[in-house]
Design a protein around this motif. Structure first.
Motif, short mmCIF file in Angstrom:
data_model
loop_
_atom_site.label_atom_id
_atom_site.label_comp_id
_atom_site.label_asym_id
_atom_site.label_seq_id
_atom_site.Cartn_x
_atom_site.Cartn_y
_atom_site.Cartn_z
N CYS A 49 0.86 -1.18 0.00
CA CYS A 49 0.00 0.00 0.00
C CYS A 49 0.90 1.22 0.00
O CYS A 49 1.94 1.23 0.66
CB CYS A 49 -0.86 0.07 1.27
SG CYS A 49 -2.15 -1.17 1.29
N VAL A 51 0.03 4.08 1.27
CA VAL A 51 -0.11 4.61 2.63
C VAL A 51 -0.75 3.54 3.50
O VAL A 51 -1.54 2.73 3.00
CB VAL A 51 -1.00 5.87 2.66
CG1 VAL A 51 -0.29 7.05 2.04
CG2 VAL A 51 -2.31 5.61 1.95
N LEU A 52 -0.42 3.52 4.79
CA LEU A 52 -0.97 2.49 5.67
C LEU A 52 -2.02 3.12 6.60
O LEU A 52 -1.71 4.04 7.36
CB LEU A 52 0.15 1.85 6.49
CG LEU A 52 1.31 1.24 5.69
CD1 LEU A 52 2.31 0.56 6.61
CD2 LEU A 52 0.80 0.24 4.65
N CYS A 53 -3.24 2.62 6.54
CA CYS A 53 -4.33 3.18 7.35
C CYS A 53 -4.26 2.63 8.78
O CYS A 53 -3.97 1.45 8.97
CB CYS A 53 -5.69 2.83 6.75
SG CYS A 53 -5.81 3.28 5.01
N CYS A 56 -6.27 -0.65 9.94
CA CYS A 56 -6.19 -1.82 9.06
C CYS A 56 -5.37 -2.93 9.69
O CYS A 56 -4.26 -2.71 10.17
CB CYS A 56 -5.58 -1.40 7.73
SG CYS A 56 -5.34 -2.78 6.62
N ARG A 60 -0.07 -5.90 5.14
CA ARG A 60 0.32 -4.88 4.16
C ARG A 60 1.62 -4.24 4.59
O ARG A 60 1.91 -4.13 5.78
CB ARG A 60 -0.81 -3.87 3.94
CG ARG A 60 -0.92 -2.78 4.96
CD ARG A 60 -1.66 -3.18 6.22
NE ARG A 60 -2.10 -2.03 6.98
CZ ARG A 60 -1.47 -1.53 8.03
NH1 ARG A 60 -0.36 -2.06 8.45
NH2 ARG A 60 -1.96 -0.48 8.66
N GLY A 97 -3.62 -5.27 1.35
CA GLY A 97 -2.88 -4.43 0.44
C GLY A 97 -3.76 -3.75 -0.63
O GLY A 97 -4.97 -3.73 -0.55
N TYR A 168 -6.77 10.03 -0.04
CA TYR A 168 -7.70 9.69 -1.12
C TYR A 168 -8.70 10.81 -1.43
O TYR A 168 -9.56 10.66 -2.29
CB TYR A 168 -8.46 8.41 -0.77
CG TYR A 168 -7.55 7.24 -0.55
CD1 TYR A 168 -6.62 6.87 -1.52
CD2 TYR A 168 -7.59 6.52 0.63
CE1 TYR A 168 -5.76 5.82 -1.31
CE2 TYR A 168 -6.73 5.45 0.85
CZ TYR A 168 -5.83 5.11 -0.12
OH TYR A 168 -4.97 4.06 0.08
S1 SF4 Z 1 -5.18 -2.48 2.73
FE1 SF4 Z 1 -5.37 -1.44 4.68
S2 SF4 Z 1 -3.66 0.03 4.72
FE2 SF4 Z 1 -3.94 -0.60 2.59
S3 SF4 Z 1 -5.34 0.98 1.72
FE3 SF4 Z 1 -6.61 -0.76 2.38
S4 SF4 Z 1 -7.26 -0.19 4.47
FE4 SF4 Z 1 -5.48 1.15 3.96
#
Ligand code: SF4
Length: 441
Positions: A49, A51-53, A56, A60, A97, A168
């Protein structure tokens, strides 16, 4: 939380953790031989990814072009190995991911599988940034039939808390990209989350209204928030405390607010027409997962592939699958798993269950009686059908199941923390000017 919810949560938390314990790795772990009379569901994991949320719990890592290019090569090699071992595929699900992080690499991977086996459907996940005509056109040409977009919420305040507003864009800009995504795929799905700590009834109802009446998606999935325990602790600072006692109330709000043409396809997925749903485990009792951190369920055994990308590349280069752990299910657990996944898809065909597991209804009579007494299922001819109350119960059960899987992922990722934290050169994500992401260019 109501008493019944507490009892069920405790019971299913215990059982889910038992199922996802996974035994210590064996050096010679490999796949069982396939049943050559039937094709399998193929799950592919792309763990990168940009960016890492914070909420989550998936496997990833931060995107680096060199790492991802090498990874896709290994993934294609593992696909060829599975084919050489006799596995044939009918459907593909690519999760992450962000599978579209390198669209050309993903397209090449999907085209490889299609050359090896005739494929009926391909479902991939993506994020709002990749809803560009170039990426969607390339994915359609590679055979994708269903695109699932991680939206999570259309409330700007919540998007900011989730670190997604800057990445986003605002809800309005996400909506306009979703509208532009219509017409490329048979199914356009939006993934939404409910029971976010700061989400109130009004915000949730606005989300339901926007996503179903204005976004133009023909499928929507409303997941309850279900992060791993450690992730929830981290979320406290930015998003607040997760309160499961509101979950049932919020789920009922969604059911009541959904337009009548969105029919339930599973306890949390609602579709305007028939199509694949996010949970491929519903339609496919057995599936093969390839790629780092993927899970497989084959012949009564759950397998996990290594979460270390370095080990994954090494294993594939040495001609071994990425598998590193396994968890055999007891005979009773196999029956329960079958019932769990079928009822998650809203009904269980009793004849099918008896053919698959002779004596099924007799052996699971206590569990089925308990569900009937609770009012969670009812008999409808040759099927056991989930009631509206049962759908609520299945949200709770599946939340606990996926949280147990997330805790396992967390454990595995903790073991490779140094690898995940390793600094790397700043990478440019775009592969070509034609396939570019406006949000990051
Ligand atoms: S996989 Fe997880 S960290 Fe990657 S964009 Fe989706 S929610 Fe965000």
């Amino acid at each position: 939380m109501p008493l019944m919810d507490r009892i069920l949560t405790a019971g299913f938390r215990h059982n889910s953790r038992r199922l996802t314990r996974f035994k210590t790795p064996q050096p010679s772990e490999s796949l069982p031989p396939p049943d050559r009379d039937r094709p399998y569901m193929l799950y592919l994991h792309v763990p990168f990814c940009v960016v890492l949320c914070p909420f989550c719990s998936f496997h990833r890592v931060c995107f680096r072009e060199d790492k991802a290019t090498r990874y896709f090569e290994s993934l294609r090699q593992e696909i060829r190995m599975a084919h050489d071992a006799g596995y044939r595929f009918a459907d593909i699900y690519v999760g992450g991911g962000t599978p579209t992080v390198m669209p050309e690499e993903l397209a090449e991977t999907l085209e490889l599988v299609r050359r090896l086996s005739p494929i009926d459907s391909i479902s991939i996940e993506t994020n709002p940034d990749d809803l560009t005509p170039a990426v969607m056109g390339r994915m359609r040409d590679a055979g994708v039939t269903r695109l699932s977009v991680g939206i999570q919420s259309l409330d700007d305040k919540l998007l900011r808390q989730m670190d997604r507003y800057d990445k986003y864009g605002s809800a309005a800009s996400v909506m306009s990209r979703l509208e532009g995504a219509q017409g490329y795929f048979d199914t356009l799905n939006a993934d939404m989350i409910f029971n976010l700590p700061d989400q109130d009834d009004e915000s949730l109802l606005r989300d339901v209204d926007l996503i179903t009446r204005q976004a133009g998606v023909n499928q929507v999935t409303f997941y309850p928030l279900m992060s791993a325990e450690s992730t929830m602790r981290k979320m406290l600072k930015t998003m607040g405390n997760v309160k499961f006692d509101r979950e049932g109330h919020m789920y009922r709000l969604i059911l009541d607010a959904l337009p009548a043409d969105y029919k339930p396809s599973s306890a949390w997925c609602f579709s305007k027409s028939e199509g694949t749903v996010d949970e491929y485990v519903i339609e496919n009792e057995e599936y093969l997962g390839l790629g780092s951190g993927s899970l497989s369920y084959l012949d009564g055994i759950l397998y996990s592939s290594t979460f270390s990308l370095n080990n994954y590349n090494r294993q594939i280069a040495a001609g071994r699958f990425g598998i590193s752990r396994k968890q055999p299910l007891t005979k009773r657990d196999r029956l329960r798993y079958f019932m769990l996944m079928n009822l998650f898809g809203l009904s269980l065909d009793k004849d099918l269950a008896e053919r698959r597991y002779p004596g099924f209804m007799r052996k699971l009579a206590p569990e089925i009686l308990g569900l009937k007494i609770m009012g969670a299922v009812r008999d409808e001819g040759d099927r056991l059908v989930l009631t509206r109350y049962g759908m609520r119960i299945w949200i709770l059960i599946m939340r606990e199941f996926f949280m147990a899987v997330s805790d396992f992922r967390d454990l595995m990722r903790h073991a490779i923390k140094e690898e995940l934290d390793a600094p790397g050169p700043l990478q440019i994500r775009l592969q070509s000017p034609e396939i570019r992401s406006p949000g990051r260019s």
